[in-house]
Design a protein around this motif. Structure first.
Motif, short mmCIF file in Angstrom:
data_model
loop_
_atom_site.label_atom_id
_atom_site.label_comp_id
_atom_site.label_asym_id
_atom_site.label_seq_id
_atom_site.Cartn_x
_atom_site.Cartn_y
_atom_site.Cartn_z
N LEU A 1 1.40 9.15 -9.45
CA LEU A 1 0.39 8.32 -10.12
C LEU A 1 0.01 8.88 -11.49
N LEU B 1 -2.54 -2.09 -9.14
CA LEU B 1 -2.54 -3.01 -8.00
C LEU B 1 -3.69 -4.00 -8.17
N LEU C 1 -1.32 4.36 -0.92
CA LEU C 1 -2.54 4.24 -0.12
C LEU C 1 -2.25 4.40 1.38
N LYS D 1 0.83 -1.22 0.00
CA LYS D 1 0.00 0.00 0.00
C LYS D 1 0.86 1.27 0.00
N VAL E 1 1.89 2.13 -3.60
CA VAL E 1 0.86 2.72 -4.47
C VAL E 1 0.25 3.99 -3.85
#
Lengths: 267, 250
Positions: free
Chosen positions: A89, A96, A68, A63, A66
């Motif tokens: 991003l 993912l 998160l 996470k 990416v």
């Protein structure tokens, strides 16, 4: 040495594969330390499998890659760009594949796949349709385009999730437990798909998994997390007879049925 | 102290969500299909309950006021009493309460389940802001549908009052007299005030429900807890806001 060239599975456009650097990553949830100063690098175009017992911090690390989760300390760099920065991003396409698929239940398989290109306006509807059908074809899902996620088996949901990730034309693919809850045949199929995507398209791949067969079968390198610490980093071959007793126990668990913990199993 | 912290956190995340959604206003024309879906859900599906409830609220209001006003010989003013009460207060409040109970709970349940089952995380990894596709169309739809629901609620409530006035023997006022009183003592401003209130209540309800839904953490049990919380917070907000908005519009 030049990085391997990533070839887009949908458009066949070529670009350099991306690399990932985890630099002193630490994550605390209140008093619980999920990741403790973890550092390693994933080379462009390789398959890196991150293993470890449940609760060792594998998914939390994924996470962070990416964006998160925010790190308590340390950082994640993707092609030298901070993964936590909003623009990362936008510049690097990262997909993912969630453990349970995370498909949008209110949308059909086709619309699940079409959502990303539609929202980012990747061409007209005909172009988007071509992309979606190509991804469905790679995963042998052409006949399921109009089905809804609730009508799919566990294995098909995972394949749809991978197809949805492919439509994003990712430079970095992340898989969270891609073979969990699947039968051995479907696990082998998913492993083969991951390996094929890497071999044919050089997508940099990070897989979080408990699956020993998957790690030994497809990984270029393996990392093992235990209690939030990276205790092993190396090629999968060296895991066949590990020197570290913790890793040996994880890979070749010895279950003593006479142990009082298992008394209920004996009766 | 903990309660105050929770309140401030909730308020802060609702404001943050509003600001995030506002950034994407320009994308609304592209989200026509989602906007129309939400208009259908918020407006069309709520309409039957609004109609039934407003009809009977109007009826009860006429019945009660007929009973008490008869003592003062002021029965002929029932029309204006029902008209003003509905336009300025009951219409917007009833419609907002129904939207909170029916639409708000559904919004929270949907968004909370998307959050718990990682659909919202999937959107984030796809670089599709949840505020853009999950919140903005709902906020836009409620702004369009609330005045429509409030106007229909007012008309049906007034009609309910007229039916009772005509057919209840102790009141026995003809519809012409009822509507004449209603027209005589009501200004367009009264209806306008009610519509502004309906807009504010509806907007706040949807914002609260979206915010609570998207901040859900945990498993299926937390989805239920979030729905309850969203409805309770919405109802309290409607009644608290009602006082301050009424005061401000006087």
């Amino acid at each position: 040495m030049n990085p391997p060239i990533h070839r887009n599975p949908i458009t066949a456009v070529e670009s350099p594969a991306v690399g990932v650097t985890i630099d002193g990553l630490t994550k605390n949830f209140g008093p619980f330390q999920a990741l403790k100063n973890v550092s390693f690098a994933v080379e462009p175009g390789e398959i890196f499998v991150l293993m470890g017992p449940s609760g060792s911090g594998k998914s939390v690390l994924l996470k962070h890659i990416v964006g998160l989760e925010a790190a308590t300390a340390g950082r994640v760099l993707i092609n030298d760009q901070d993964a936590a920065a909003a623009h990362t991003l936008e510049r690097i396409r990262i997909a993912l594949v969630f453990q349970a698929g995370a498909l949008f239940n209110s949308l059909s398989v086709y619309d699940n796949l079409a959502l990303y290109p539609r929202e980012h306006r990747f061409g007209d509807e005909a172009t988007i349709r071509d992309k979606v059908m190509r991804a469905l074809q790679i995963l042998s899902l052409e006949n399921s385009a109009q089905k809804f996620p609730s009508e799919l088996s566990g294995g098909m949901r995972k394949r749809v999730a991978i197809a949805r990730a492919l439509v994003m034309e990712p430079q970095l693919m992340l898989y969270d437990e891609p073979t969990s809850e699947l039968d051995p045949v479907m696990s082998a199929t998913i492993s083969e798909i991951i390996a094929t995507l890497k071999d044919e398209y050089h997508v940099t791949t990070i897989v979080v998994s408990h699956d020993r067969e998957l790690a030994l079968g497809i990984a270029d390198r393996v990392g093992i997390l235990m209690g939030g610490e990276l205790v092993f980093l190396g090629p999968p071959a060296s895991l066949r007879q590990p020197a570290d007793p913790r890793i040996a126990d994880f890979f070749h668990p010895r279950i003593d049925l006479k142990n009082p913990r298992f008394k209920n199993l004996e009766t | 102290m903990k309660q105050l912290t929770h309140f401030l956190q909730g308020f802060g995340s609702a404001v943050q969500l509003l600001l995030q959604s506002a950034r994407f206003i320009g994308t609304l024309p592209r989200q026509r299909a989602r906007f129309i879906d939400q208009c259908y859900l918020i407006g069309y599906t709520t309409l039957p309950i609004v109609a039934i409830l407003c009809f009977f609220m109007g009826s009860v209001l006429a019945l009660q006021s007929g009973y008490s006003m008869e003592n003062f010989g002021a029965k002929q003013f029932i029309g204006s009493l029902v008209g003003l009460s509905f336009a300025r207060e009951l219409g917007p409040v009833i419609v907002a309460i129904l939207v909170a109970g029916r639409v708000g709970s559904a919004i929270t349940a949907e968004l909370a389940s998307m959050k718990v089952y990682q659909e919202v995380d999937a959107l984030v990894t796809m670089n599709i802001p949840p505020a853009r596709i999950l919140v903005l169309p709902r906020l836009a739809a409620v702004l369009v549908m609330m005045p429509v629901l409030a106007i229909i609620g007012n008309l049906i409530g007034w009609f309910g009052g007229a039916v009772v006035c005509k057919y209840v023997e102790s009141i026995a006022i003809e519809p012409e007299a009822y509507f004449s009183a209603l027209r005589r003592y009501m200004k367009f401003q009264d209806v306008g005030t009610g519509l502004i209130k309906a807009e504010i209540f509806g907007f706040v309800v949807v914002l609260i429900c979206c915010s609570i839904g998207l901040n859900t953490r945990g498993g299926p049990r937390e989805i239920g807890a979030s729905v309850t919380k969203a409805v309770v917070v919405s109802l309290i907000s409607i009644l608290v806001l009602d006082y301050f908005v009424t005061k401000a519009l006087m």
